[in-house]
Enzyme design. Structure first.
Site, PDB file in Angstrom:
ATOM      1  N   ILE A 201      -2.159  -7.241  19.533  1.00 18.52           N
ATOM      2  CA  ILE A 201      -1.828  -8.068  18.378  1.00 18.52           C
ATOM      3  C   ILE A 201      -1.320  -7.216  17.220  1.00 18.52           C
ATOM      4  O   ILE A 201      -0.399  -7.613  16.501  1.00 18.52           O
ATOM      5  CB  ILE A 201      -3.057  -8.904  17.953  1.00 18.52           C
ATOM      6  CG1 ILE A 201      -3.387  -9.947  19.024  1.00 18.52           C
ATOM      7  CG2 ILE A 201      -2.819  -9.589  16.616  1.00 18.52           C
ATOM      8  CD1 ILE A 201      -4.663 -10.723  18.777  1.00 18.52           C
TER       9      ILE A 201
ATOM     10  N   TYR B 106     -20.657  -8.772  19.324  1.00 13.21           N
ATOM     11  CA  TYR B 106     -19.250  -9.089  19.066  1.00 13.21           C
ATOM     12  C   TYR B 106     -19.102 -10.439  18.371  1.00 13.21           C
ATOM     13  O   TYR B 106     -18.419 -10.550  17.344  1.00 13.21           O
ATOM     14  CB  TYR B 106     -18.460  -9.088  20.372  1.00 13.21           C
ATOM     15  CG  TYR B 106     -17.037  -9.554  20.203  1.00 13.21           C
ATOM     16  CD1 TYR B 106     -16.091  -8.725  19.616  1.00 13.21           C
ATOM     17  CD2 TYR B 106     -16.645 -10.832  20.604  1.00 13.21           C
ATOM     18  CE1 TYR B 106     -14.781  -9.153  19.433  1.00 13.21           C
ATOM     19  CE2 TYR B 106     -15.339 -11.265  20.437  1.00 13.21           C
ATOM     20  CZ  TYR B 106     -14.405 -10.424  19.855  1.00 13.21           C
ATOM     21  OH  TYR B 106     -13.112 -10.859  19.673  1.00 13.21           O
TER      22      TYR B 106
END
Length: 267
Positions: free
Chosen positions: A12, A150
């Site tokens: 990304i 996470y």
């Protein structure tokens, strides 16, 4: 315009760099991989004629924000768009995974992101213009057993970013939480998912990094507080927690993400 992109060497981050360079934005590209950063910088200079600066830096080290701030040519006031993209995940039961890796995840996904935001946002407020994109995840919307740390870090990023959106929307500064679903990137390799699962997530359900970036930049221009990429399916996923008992939801997610379902062992 000048944009600072962390985690810019691939996925990304690199897609953001290419999209912004196509719009003639100058770039500060930051990651750990010198060779990949320099290759990307050279590509963008040759193709689009933009100015680029490469900062080779590990963001998991303490007090890294000051190092980055001082490294940016022309100082923090020269950055019009900050993209906090660097981050990683880890798969497995919390007690079975290296504590050191989880602590590095906290440092990168939360501390470095907050530090950099705190260093570059004030100049944007003073100018009355600018933007910040903080990359979260659809995992931000509910606890995620077997990726506990996470998901918790991304919940922080989402909450933090939306709060800053509200604080800054009348000051000319747009803050966006970008929440991708499965994306074509190196995420699943770094998180050490089972091979079969990596292949599944990177199959038809995965969205290209370029598509994620396109939706993010569109959402930033619209002054949205968050963007969930990946179509209707991911919109359903992020809204299920609003209408579900939490114990039931976490138990259901736990079964879906358990090693017994995703495949035991990491090949």
């Amino acid at each position: 315009m000048k944009a600072l992109i962390t985690g810019a060497s691939s996925g990304i981050g690199a897609a953001f760099a290419r999209a912004l360079a196509a719009e003639k934005s100058d770039l500060v590209l930051l990651a750990r991989s010198k060779n990949k950063l320099e290759a990307l910088a050279n590509e963008l200079v040759e193709q689009f004629g933009v100015q680029t600066q490469v900062i080779v830096q590990d963001l998991t080290v303490p007090n890294v924000g000051e190092v980055v701030e001082q490294a940016v040519t022309d100082g923090p006031e020269s950055v019009d768009l900050l993209i906090n993209n660097a981050g990683f995940g880890d798969y497995g039961e919390f007690c079975d995974r290296p504590l050191s890796k989880n602590m590095e995840m906290l440092q990168l996904n939360i501390t470095a992101l907050t530090d950099l935001t705190g260093r570059f946002l004030p100049a944007m407020q003073q100018r009355g213009s600018g933007g910040i994109i903080n990359v979260a995840s659809i995992a931000a919307f509910q606890p995620l057993p077997f990726m506990a740390v996470y998901a918790a870090t991304k919940a922080y990023v989402l909450s933090f970013s939306e709060a800053l959106w509200a604080e800054n929307k009348d000051k000319g500064v747009n803050v966006l939480a970008l929440c991708p679903g499965p994306t074509e990137s190196e995420f699943f390799e770094v998180a050490e998912f089972p091979t079969a699962t990596k292949d599944n997530f990177k199959g038809p359900s995965a969205v290209s990094a370029e598509k994620v970036v396109q939706e993010a930049l569109k959402g930033l221009k619209k002054q949205q507080s968050n963007v969930v990429t990946g179509g209707v399916f991911n919109q359903v996923i992020v809204n299920v927690p609003r209408f579900s008992p939490r114990d039931w939801l976490v138990s259901a997610v736990s079964k879906q993400f358990s090693p017994a379902v995703l495949g035991k062992g990491k090949e």
